[in-house]
Design a protein around this motif. Sequence first.
Motif, PDB file in Angstrom:
ATOM      1  N   LYS A   1      -6.625   6.137 -40.911  1.00 54.19           N
ATOM      2  CA  LYS A   1      -6.001   7.613 -40.688  1.00 54.19           C
ATOM      3  C   LYS A   1      -5.113   7.705 -41.823  1.00 54.19           C
ATOM      4  O   LYS A   1      -4.792   9.046 -42.467  1.00 54.19           O
TER       5      LYS A   1
ATOM      6  N   LEU B   1       1.043   8.418 -30.263  1.00 57.41           N
ATOM      7  CA  LEU B   1      -0.286   7.739 -30.599  1.00 57.41           C
ATOM      8  C   LEU B   1      -0.526   6.221 -30.215  1.00 57.41           C
ATOM      9  O   LEU B   1      -1.324   5.692 -29.653  1.00 57.41           O
TER      10      LEU B   1
ATOM     11  N   ARG C   1      -8.604  13.958 -35.402  1.00 54.71           N
ATOM     12  CA  ARG C   1      -7.877  14.961 -35.244  1.00 54.71           C
ATOM     13  C   ARG C   1      -7.071  15.276 -36.399  1.00 54.71           C
ATOM     14  O   ARG C   1      -7.338  16.279 -36.953  1.00 54.71           O
ATOM     15  N   ASP C   2      -6.476  14.222 -37.153  1.00 53.44           N
ATOM     16  CA  ASP C   2      -5.513  14.293 -38.374  1.00 53.44           C
ATOM     17  C   ASP C   2      -6.566  14.895 -39.429  1.00 53.44           C
ATOM     18  O   ASP C   2      -5.967  15.566 -40.098  1.00 53.44           O
TER      19      ASP C   2
ATOM     20  N   ARG D   1      -5.832  11.727 -31.890  1.00 55.29           N
ATOM     21  CA  ARG D   1      -5.338  11.783 -33.192  1.00 55.29           C
ATOM     22  C   ARG D   1      -5.691  10.645 -34.182  1.00 55.29           C
ATOM     23  O   ARG D   1      -5.922  10.952 -35.499  1.00 55.29           O
TER      24      ARG D   1
ATOM     25  N   ALA E   1       0.746  19.844 -35.388  1.00 56.18           N
ATOM     26  CA  ALA E   1       0.236  18.670 -35.248  1.00 56.18           C
ATOM     27  C   ALA E   1       0.436  17.444 -35.929  1.00 56.18           C
ATOM     28  O   ALA E   1      -0.141  16.342 -35.889  1.00 56.18           O
ATOM     29  N   SER E   2       0.942  17.704 -37.334  1.00 55.23           N
ATOM     30  CA  SER E   2       1.093  16.630 -37.960  1.00 55.23           C
ATOM     31  C   SER E   2       2.116  16.905 -39.233  1.00 55.23           C
ATOM     32  O   SER E   2       2.797  17.962 -39.250  1.00 55.23           O
TER      33      SER E   2
END
Length: 437
Positions: free
Chosen positions: A22, A391, A48-49, A418, A94-95
Motif C-alpha cells: 500500500k 487502519l 481504497r488508497d 483502505r 481520505a489520504s
Amino acid sequence: MSHLQVHGGTPLQGEITVRGAKNFVSKAMVAALLGEDTSELRNVPEIRDVNVVAGLLRLHGVQVERDVPGGVVRLDPRNVEIAHKADIDTHAGASRIPILLCGPLLHRLGEAFIPDLGGCRIGDRPIDYHLEILRQFGAQVDKLDTGILITAPRGLHGTKVDLPYPSVGATEQLLLTAVRAAGVTELRNAAIEPEIMDLIAVLQRMGAIISVDTDRVIRVEGVPRLGGFTHAALPDRIEAASWASAALATRGDVYVRGARQPDMMTFLNTFRKVGGEFDIDDDGIRFRHPGTELASIVLETDVHPGFMTDWQQPLVVALTQATGLSIVHETVYENRFGFTEALRQMGATIQVYRECLGGLECRFGQRNFFHSAVVSGPAPLRAADIEVPDLRGGFSHLIAALAAEGTSQVRGIELINRGYENFTGKLEALGATFETV
Ligand code: EPZ
C-alpha cells in the motif's frame, strides 16, 4: 455502514496472498506523472488508497486504466492539466498522498494545490518537512483557508536538505521533486525503507540518476526529461506481518503467499523471540503458533531496518497472550496506542506511559505522549463491541475479536479496506467465523 459480527476462539488456518505494498503503489502512481510516456504498474492490490490516488490523477488529466483482478494500473500522463481545486478536495480527504503530487505538478504545470490532508489519526502528522523541502527547491508556498497553494514561477533547482527525522513522506517528496530539478540535490538523514528503494527503482527506470550511500545520504542529478516505467510492486510487508500476528494471537497457522524475507528480517527475529515459528520458501512464508506458551519481549519501533511502527499494533494483540510482561516503546509516532483501549475492554492488561521505556532516542519523552506500553499476559480476551480507530489499530481489533471467546461486533471496518485487500475474503479462507451485518 456495515459491521462484522465475529465469533472468536477459532485458530486461523490456511493460505492467503498479499499483493503490492500500500505504501509504495500510491507513490509509484504519482511518479508516473513525471514521465512523458505511459507507465504500467503491476501487482497492485484492490485497496481504497489506490482508488483515491487514481481519482486524484484523473482530476489532473492523467488517463488511468485498471485491470483490478490482474493487479495492473496503466497511466498516461501526456495530457496533464490543472485540476479544479474544489474537485481535489472531494478526493483528498481520505489520504495524505496529495502532498506528494506537488513536485510532479510543479514540474508539469508550475503550480499545485493541497487541501487539508486525511490519513489515520495517529499523531498530528505534520507536513512541515515537506513544505520546507519544496521551498528549498525554489517553490512559493501560500497558505489559503482551503488548503495550500504552491507555485514555482522560476522553476525548481537542486538543493541540500538535512532531515530532522528520517521521514518516509519527506524523502519521497524530495525524490519526486529532485529528479527533474535543475542540478544536483542531496538529502541527509533520508528514510531508506524498502518502499522508498522501490520508488527509487521506478524513478531510475524512468531515466532518473539517484544514489543511496551507506550513511543514508541520497543524491539526485536532475534530468530534463523522464520516460515511463513498467514495474511490479514489492509485496506488502505490513499486511504480511499483520496476518503473522493474527496467526500467533489465534494459535493458528497461516501461509502468506507473496511475503518476502529480506523486507521482514526484523519482524521475523521478533516473531521468533516471541516463540512463533515460520518456514520460508520461494513463494512466501508460513507463520504458526508453537502450540506452547508465547514469550514476552522488549520491543522498540524505529525507522528501517528497525522494527516498523506499522508492525507494532497487530503484534501487541499477540503479546496479550504471551506469558509475562512485554514492554513496547513506540518511537515513530506519538499517539499509536489508542487501540489498546478496546483491548483493555476485552480483558487485556495493558498500561500506557509517557516515559520512554527503552534505550532508543525518542522525540516524545516527557512531552505528555503516551508512547510506551507494558503488556501483561497471558490474558484471556472476551468478546466486545468495538469501533475501529484507524487502519492498523482496526486490523488489531479484528485480530483481538478473532482471538476472544464469544461474539464481538467490529464497526467501522471501511477503515480496514483502505490498506488490506479483500480482508473478509482472506478471513473466510483462513476459517474465521463471522457475518457481515
Ligand atoms: C508513511 O507515513 C506510511 N504511510 C506510514 O504507514 C508509516 O507508518 C510511516 O511512513 C513510517 O514508516 C504511507 O506511506 C502512506 P513519516 P508518513 O513522514 O510518510 C514526522 C500505514 O498504516 N513528520 O515517516 O506520513 C511524523 O509526525 C501508515 O500504512 C514530521 O514531523 O510518515 C512522524 O512522527 C501509518 N514532519 C515521523 O515524522 C513532516 O513533515 C514519521 O513520519 C513529516 C513527518
